[in-house]
Design a protein around this motif. Structure first.
Motif, PDB file in Angstrom:
ATOM      1  N   ARG A 173     -13.513  -8.123  -5.663  1.00  0.00           N
ATOM      2  CA  ARG A 173     -13.035  -8.969  -4.577  1.00  0.00           C
ATOM      3  C   ARG A 173     -13.068 -10.444  -4.982  1.00  0.00           C
ATOM      4  O   ARG A 173     -12.133 -11.206  -4.713  1.00  0.00           O
ATOM      5  N   ALA A 174     -14.179 -10.853  -5.657  1.00  0.00           N
ATOM      6  CA  ALA A 174     -14.271 -12.248  -6.119  1.00  0.00           C
ATOM      7  C   ALA A 174     -13.185 -12.544  -7.145  1.00  0.00           C
ATOM      8  O   ALA A 174     -12.553 -13.613  -7.123  1.00  0.00           O
ATOM      9  N   LYS A 175     -12.944 -11.569  -8.055  1.00  0.00           N
ATOM     10  CA  LYS A 175     -11.890 -11.757  -9.053  1.00  0.00           C
ATOM     11  C   LYS A 175     -10.515 -11.851  -8.397  1.00  0.00           C
ATOM     12  O   LYS A 175      -9.704 -12.707  -8.752  1.00  0.00           O
ATOM     13  N   GLN A 216      -9.926 -12.789  -5.300  1.00  0.00           N
ATOM     14  CA  GLN A 216      -9.843 -14.069  -4.593  1.00  0.00           C
ATOM     15  C   GLN A 216      -9.532 -15.216  -5.546  1.00  0.00           C
ATOM     16  O   GLN A 216      -8.747 -16.118  -5.228  1.00  0.00           O
ATOM     17  N   LYS A 217     -10.167 -15.184  -6.745  1.00  0.00           N
ATOM     18  CA  LYS A 217      -9.881 -16.222  -7.734  1.00  0.00           C
ATOM     19  C   LYS A 217      -8.421 -16.169  -8.168  1.00  0.00           C
ATOM     20  O   LYS A 217      -7.735 -17.201  -8.247  1.00  0.00           O
ATOM     21  N   GLU A 218      -7.935 -14.946  -8.443  1.00  0.00           N
ATOM     22  CA  GLU A 218      -6.529 -14.802  -8.809  1.00  0.00           C
ATOM     23  C   GLU A 218      -5.620 -15.215  -7.660  1.00  0.00           C
ATOM     24  O   GLU A 218      -4.551 -15.807  -7.873  1.00  0.00           O
ATOM     25  N   PHE A 219      -6.066 -14.902  -6.432  1.00  0.00           N
ATOM     26  CA  PHE A 219      -5.273 -15.284  -5.264  1.00  0.00           C
ATOM     27  C   PHE A 219      -5.163 -16.802  -5.149  1.00  0.00           C
ATOM     28  O   PHE A 219      -4.102 -17.336  -4.841  1.00  0.00           O
ATOM     29  N   LYS A 220      -6.286 -17.500  -5.418  1.00  0.00           N
ATOM     30  CA  LYS A 220      -6.245 -18.965  -5.373  1.00  0.00           C
ATOM     31  C   LYS A 220      -5.297 -19.516  -6.431  1.00  0.00           C
ATOM     32  O   LYS A 220      -4.531 -20.451  -6.174  1.00  0.00           O
ATOM     33  N   VAL A 221      -5.355 -18.901  -7.634  1.00  0.00           N
ATOM     34  CA  VAL A 221      -4.444 -19.347  -8.705  1.00  0.00           C
ATOM     35  C   VAL A 221      -3.000 -19.114  -8.303  1.00  0.00           C
ATOM     36  O   VAL A 221      -2.127 -19.984  -8.469  1.00  0.00           O
ATOM     37  N   ARG A 251     -21.288   0.730  -6.204  1.00  0.00           N
ATOM     38  CA  ARG A 251     -19.867   0.597  -5.890  1.00  0.00           C
ATOM     39  C   ARG A 251     -19.585  -0.652  -5.068  1.00  0.00           C
ATOM     40  O   ARG A 251     -18.555  -1.318  -5.244  1.00  0.00           O
ATOM     41  N   LYS A 252     -20.520  -0.978  -4.157  1.00  0.00           N
ATOM     42  CA  LYS A 252     -20.369  -2.191  -3.361  1.00  0.00           C
ATOM     43  C   LYS A 252     -20.374  -3.420  -4.257  1.00  0.00           C
ATOM     44  O   LYS A 252     -19.554  -4.335  -4.091  1.00  0.00           O
ATOM     45  N   THR A 253     -21.310  -3.420  -5.237  1.00  0.00           N
ATOM     46  CA  THR A 253     -21.367  -4.555  -6.175  1.00  0.00           C
ATOM     47  C   THR A 253     -20.062  -4.664  -6.966  1.00  0.00           C
ATOM     48  O   THR A 253     -19.507  -5.754  -7.156  1.00  0.00           O
ATOM     49  N   GLY A 254     -19.575  -3.504  -7.438  1.00  0.00           N
ATOM     50  CA  GLY A 254     -18.306  -3.518  -8.161  1.00  0.00           C
ATOM     51  C   GLY A 254     -17.159  -4.009  -7.300  1.00  0.00           C
ATOM     52  O   GLY A 254     -16.294  -4.778  -7.750  1.00  0.00           O
ATOM     53  N   VAL A 255     -17.170  -3.560  -6.025  1.00  0.00           N
ATOM     54  CA  VAL A 255     -16.115  -4.004  -5.115  1.00  0.00           C
ATOM     55  C   VAL A 255     -16.205  -5.504  -4.864  1.00  0.00           C
ATOM     56  O   VAL A 255     -15.193  -6.215  -4.816  1.00  0.00           O
ATOM     57  N   GLU A 256     -17.429  -6.003  -4.728  1.00  0.00           N
ATOM     58  CA  GLU A 256     -17.582  -7.446  -4.511  1.00  0.00           C
ATOM     59  C   GLU A 256     -17.114  -8.244  -5.723  1.00  0.00           C
ATOM     60  O   GLU A 256     -16.478  -9.291  -5.585  1.00  0.00           O
ATOM     61  N   GLU A 257     -17.439  -7.731  -6.922  1.00  0.00           N
ATOM     62  CA  GLU A 257     -16.972  -8.416  -8.123  1.00  0.00           C
ATOM     63  C   GLU A 257     -15.445  -8.405  -8.192  1.00  0.00           C
ATOM     64  O   GLU A 257     -14.814  -9.427  -8.502  1.00  0.00           O
TER      65      GLU A 257
END
Length: 287
Positions: free
Chosen positions: A139-141, A143-148, A131-137
């Motif tokens: 979170r990265a997604k 963050q990427k959308e947030f940057k866009v 679940r942590k790995t899924g949450v990190e993925e």
């Protein structure tokens, strides 16, 4: 909602009154007076049916919880008895052991496992890791959308600022443009008036030319050509006219004068015929 019952349905009205009485008695209040219209009875009957079904369902769930609680208490008493017989009662354990057991129980509750077996902890930790790995993925997604979105927001703010400056500039240009448009409108009105005036003058001139017998065959080029031929004829007839004038100084001789006049008449007729031929040729050429 069910169809509205007739106003004289005593069964539904009685059910509604009984349900209202039970609900208001539960809070120690009297049922308020109101008119039992078909719409009100239908709405209250549906509400009572729904409330009774939910109350029945909740009572079933509550009974199940009470039964499970009784079973858990019985199991806890049996486990406590077993621990006491084995000399592992909570009162006889050291404080650090009780504390460690409490921490282990809290961790088990946090990991949502039913027992304290090592395999259960490992499985729970593996699940948490996944679940942590899924949450990190995610979170990265995110963050990427947030940057866009942040870049899009910055561009939108820049465009909005540009549009505001453009709007302010346009608002400043409104007054001069309105003055220029008013000037253009004035000029257009003047031009329209002149156009009407010129059209009227053109119509008047056209009517005047029609009254004078003007035809499209008499063009400027034809008139210029006729003037040139007239000049040539004047050059041709000038010596004849000079000769005729010289005859005026001669003594009168009727026979010679008659001959001379006849000769000049023939020359003059020939010149007129030549002029007429030239005019006809010019008119034919213009057509």
């Amino acid at each position: 909602m069910a169809d509205l019952p007739p106003a004289s349905d005593p069964t539904r009205i009685a059910e509604v009154k009984a349900w209202l009485a039970s609900q208001f008695d539960a809070v120690g209040k009297d049922v308020p007076e109101f008119e039992y219209t078909p719409r009100a009875v239908a709405y209250l009957h549906n509400l009572a049916t729904l409330s009774q079904s939910k109350t029945h369902a909740s009572s079933i769930v509550a009974n199940d919880f009470r039964i499970k609680a009784s079973e858990y208490r019985s199991q806890a008493a049996r486990i406590r008895e077993i621990l006491e017989n084995a000399g592992l009662a909570q009162e006889s354990l050291q404080a650090n052991v009780v504390s460690s057991a409490q921490v282990l129980a809290n961790v088990a509750n946090l990991l949502n496992i039913r027992d304290t077996e090592l395999s259960s902890f490992l499985v729970a930790m593996g699940d948490i890791s996944l679940r942590k790995t899924g949450v990190e993925e995610k979170r990265a997604k995110v963050q990427k959308e947030f940057k866009v979105l942040l870049d899009f927001t910055r561009k939108a703010i820049a465009r909005l600022t540009y549009l505001k400056r453009t709007l302010a500039q346009l608002e400043d240009d409104v007054a001069p443009c309105e003055a220029q448009m008013e000037n253009w409108n004035t000029n257009l009105r003047v031009i329209a008036s002149k156009e009407q005036q010129y059209l009227q003058q053109h119509a008047n001139y056209k009517a005047m030319l029609n009254r004078r017998g003007y035809t499209p065959d008499i063009s400027h080029g034809v008139l210029v050509q006729m003037a040139e031929h007239r000049k040539e004829l004047e050059k041709t007839t000038k010596p004849i006219m000079d000769t005729l004038r010289s005859y005026q100084d001669l003594p009168p001789d009727k026979a010679l004068a008659a001959l001379a006049i006849e000769d000049k008449k023939r020359q003059y007729a020939a010149a007129e015929k030549y002029l007429e031929d030239v005019l006809q040729s010019a008119l034919a050429t213009s057509e």
